[in-house]
Design a protein around this motif. Structure first.
Motif, short mmCIF file in Angstrom:
data_model
loop_
_atom_site.label_atom_id
_atom_site.label_comp_id
_atom_site.label_asym_id
_atom_site.label_seq_id
_atom_site.Cartn_x
_atom_site.Cartn_y
_atom_site.Cartn_z
N CYS A 157 0.83 -1.21 0.00
CA CYS A 157 0.00 0.00 0.00
C CYS A 157 0.86 1.26 0.00
O CYS A 157 0.57 2.22 -0.73
CB CYS A 157 -0.93 -0.01 1.21
SG CYS A 157 -2.25 -1.23 1.14
N SER B 166 1.03 3.75 -3.17
CA SER B 166 0.55 5.11 -2.90
C SER B 166 1.59 6.14 -3.33
O SER B 166 1.25 7.14 -3.99
CB SER B 166 0.25 5.27 -1.41
OG SER B 166 -0.80 4.43 -1.00
N LYS B 167 2.84 5.91 -2.99
CA LYS B 167 3.88 6.86 -3.38
C LYS B 167 4.05 6.91 -4.89
O LYS B 167 4.24 7.98 -5.48
CB LYS B 167 5.21 6.50 -2.70
CG LYS B 167 5.27 6.90 -1.24
CD LYS B 167 6.68 6.72 -0.68
CE LYS B 167 6.79 7.33 0.70
NZ LYS B 167 8.16 7.23 1.27
N ILE C 63 3.48 10.10 2.75
CA ILE C 63 2.34 9.84 1.87
C ILE C 63 1.27 10.93 2.04
O ILE C 63 0.71 11.44 1.06
CB ILE C 63 1.75 8.45 2.15
CG1 ILE C 63 2.76 7.37 1.74
CG2 ILE C 63 0.43 8.25 1.40
CD1 ILE C 63 2.39 5.97 2.19
#
Length: 259
Positions: free
Chosen positions: A130, A134-135, A243
């Motif tokens: 995740c 996400s990054k 994030i």
């Protein structure tokens, strides 16, 4: 839990503490120190924000170069550099903390047992996926908006300043690097770094003026869930806040909107 040494030790010189900060936070090559005391690690925390600016500069350069060809290439280059230059240090903390939280089942003893386990469990793997995805996606979205890329210069510095704040304001739950940072809270350094980052944010990325909220949110979560912090909690917080700040950079502001 270990305590600060009672016998006076030779203080680290400014260049020694800088080298230690670079060695601790990155995998960048540095000169080797002839001597080392674990207590010097606490003194090195004064350089966390400046080292974060160094990381941010390299991150910005990688994303900017990749963006000349394609946003996805920019995101990939930025992500690989981000992970490579930090050695996955904070991702390791995120995985360990997630595994411990998932397996603890309200048992404090079980929490610390899993936290010390070097193996990565299913909860940790999910957290890593995740975080990395996400990054990657957020970096791609930033690469599509060149006017927003300046925020990448400051983002790692904000996250590492937060780590210093968490270690100074939360009790240490276990011996380790997080505990050592608390030996010397570096309040003057924290205030100066905070003011400098606020000024730079106002100039380069106004959205990051809200960055301190991310640090406060993570501190509040640690206080409520665990009642304190460990080194893994600091590393996990850096990943989570990075994030959050990437997402914050994408919030349209007057004069910095989408085109």
């Amino acid at each position: 839990m270990s305590l600060p040494p009672s016998a006076p030790l030779p203080p680290a010189r400014w260049w020694q503490s800088l080298i230690l900060a670079i060695q601790f936070l990155t995998r960048l090559p540095t000169p080797q120190l002839r001597s080392f005391h674990p207590e010097w690690l606490a003194a090195s925390a004064r350089w966390f924000a400046p080292v974060g600016l160094l990381l941010g500069s390299l991150l910005w350069l990688a994303v900017w170069l990749g963006a000349q060809y394609d946003p996805w290439l920019a995101a990939l280059l930025g992500l690989l550099l981000w992970i490579g230059i930090t050695g996955g240090l904070h991702l390791d903390g995120l995985a360990d903390l997630t595994d411990a939280m998932g397996a603890a089942h309200r048992s404090r003893e079980r929490f610390f047992e899993v936290l010390k386990d070097p193996h990565v469990g299913s909860f940790g793997v999910i957290a890593l996926i995740c975080a990395i995805v996400s990054k990657l996606v957020l970096l791609m979205l930033l690469a599509r908006q060149p006017r927003l890329l300046a925020g990448l210069l400051l983002l790692p510095a904000w996250a590492r300043l937060f780590a210093l704040y968490w270690s100074a304001t939360l009790p240490a739950l276990a011996p380790g690097s997080g505990e050592r940072f608390a030996w010397q809270p570096q309040w003057r350094v924290q205030v100066v770094s905070l003011l400098a980052l606020l000024a730079l944010s106002a100039w380069l990325a106004p959205a990051l003026l809200l960055a301190p909220l991310a640090g406060l949110l993570w501190r509040g979560w640690l206080k409520r869930k665990l009642g304190g912090m460990t080194g893994d909690c600091l590393g996990a917080g850096i990943e989570v806040c990075e994030i959050l700040l990437l997402g914050l950079l994408l919030i349209p502001l007057p004069g910095i909107g989408w085109h």
